[in-house]
Design a protein around this motif. Sequence first.
Motif, PDB file in Angstrom:
ATOM      1  N   ALA A  50     -20.980 124.124  21.832  1.00  0.00           N
ATOM      2  CA  ALA A  50     -21.626 123.210  20.874  1.00  0.00           C
ATOM      3  C   ALA A  50     -23.142 123.190  21.005  1.00  0.00           C
ATOM      4  O   ALA A  50     -23.854 123.312  19.998  1.00  0.00           O
ATOM      5  CB  ALA A  50     -21.047 121.804  21.006  1.00  0.00           C
ATOM      6  N   PRO A  51     -23.707 123.064  22.208  1.00  0.00           N
ATOM      7  CA  PRO A  51     -25.171 123.062  22.302  1.00  0.00           C
ATOM      8  C   PRO A  51     -25.814 124.407  21.952  1.00  0.00           C
ATOM      9  O   PRO A  51     -26.956 124.459  21.521  1.00  0.00           O
ATOM     10  CB  PRO A  51     -25.451 122.721  23.767  1.00  0.00           C
ATOM     11  N   HIS A  54     -24.581 124.859  17.526  1.00  0.00           N
ATOM     12  CA  HIS A  54     -24.829 123.759  16.583  1.00  0.00           C
ATOM     13  C   HIS A  54     -24.074 123.942  15.270  1.00  0.00           C
ATOM     14  O   HIS A  54     -24.536 123.531  14.222  1.00  0.00           O
ATOM     15  CB  HIS A  54     -26.327 123.590  16.296  1.00  0.00           C
ATOM     16  N   SER A  55     -22.930 124.610  15.310  1.00  0.00           N
ATOM     17  CA  SER A  55     -22.111 124.842  14.128  1.00  0.00           C
ATOM     18  C   SER A  55     -20.660 124.909  14.568  1.00  0.00           C
ATOM     19  O   SER A  55     -20.308 125.727  15.425  1.00  0.00           O
ATOM     20  CB  SER A  55     -22.508 126.155  13.448  1.00  0.00           C
ATOM     21  N   ASP A  56     -19.824 124.061  13.976  1.00  0.00           N
ATOM     22  CA  ASP A  56     -18.421 124.094  14.373  1.00  0.00           C
ATOM     23  C   ASP A  56     -17.721 125.362  13.905  1.00  0.00           C
ATOM     24  O   ASP A  56     -16.708 125.748  14.465  1.00  0.00           O
ATOM     25  CB  ASP A  56     -17.689 122.845  13.908  1.00  0.00           C
ATOM     26  N   GLN A  59     -18.495 127.669  16.774  1.00  0.00           N
ATOM     27  CA  GLN A  59     -17.732 127.199  17.923  1.00  0.00           C
ATOM     28  C   GLN A  59     -16.270 127.619  17.797  1.00  0.00           C
ATOM     29  O   GLN A  59     -15.678 128.084  18.773  1.00  0.00           O
ATOM     30  CB  GLN A  59     -17.792 125.673  18.016  1.00  0.00           C
TER      31      GLN A  59
END
Length: 156
Positions: A50-51, A54-56, A59
């Motif tokens: 996640a860090p 910054h996009s699921d 991820q």
Amino acid sequence: MELFQTYLLPCIFAFVACIGFSILFNIHGLGILICAVGGGLGWLVYLVTAPMFHSDLLQSFAAAVFISAYSEVMARIRKCPVTAYLLVAFFPLVPGGGIYYAMEHAINGETELFLDVLFHTLGLAGSLAVGVLLVSSTVRIINSYLYRRHQKMKGA
């Protein structure tokens, strides 16, 4: 304590949920734990990336690649089909909530929200599919190369 709540506790929940689905899919013995570990580790990859991304969508892709590779390795070690490991380990990543909320917006006549949630959910499903496809294709290419190389050495 924050590390426990942010990373470890959700992975434990994913692990337990995958145990339930392993039993539902009639997986026996050590296979239950192997599938559940795959789901827990896949969710950990999702959380840890996640860090970075910054996009699921990214991820989900990273977690899909990890789970697919894990499933391929476990299937080779245990001489079992890859599909069983994949199905169970992917359970925590399936965008079921997105499908539910998309349909809720459709029923309520909220067309813009419906389309937004629907396309995002399709993007998540697509990133999972591409992750599996990438690993599966890579493994198939490597196996094909090794088989041809073995046939050449055997024939020579």
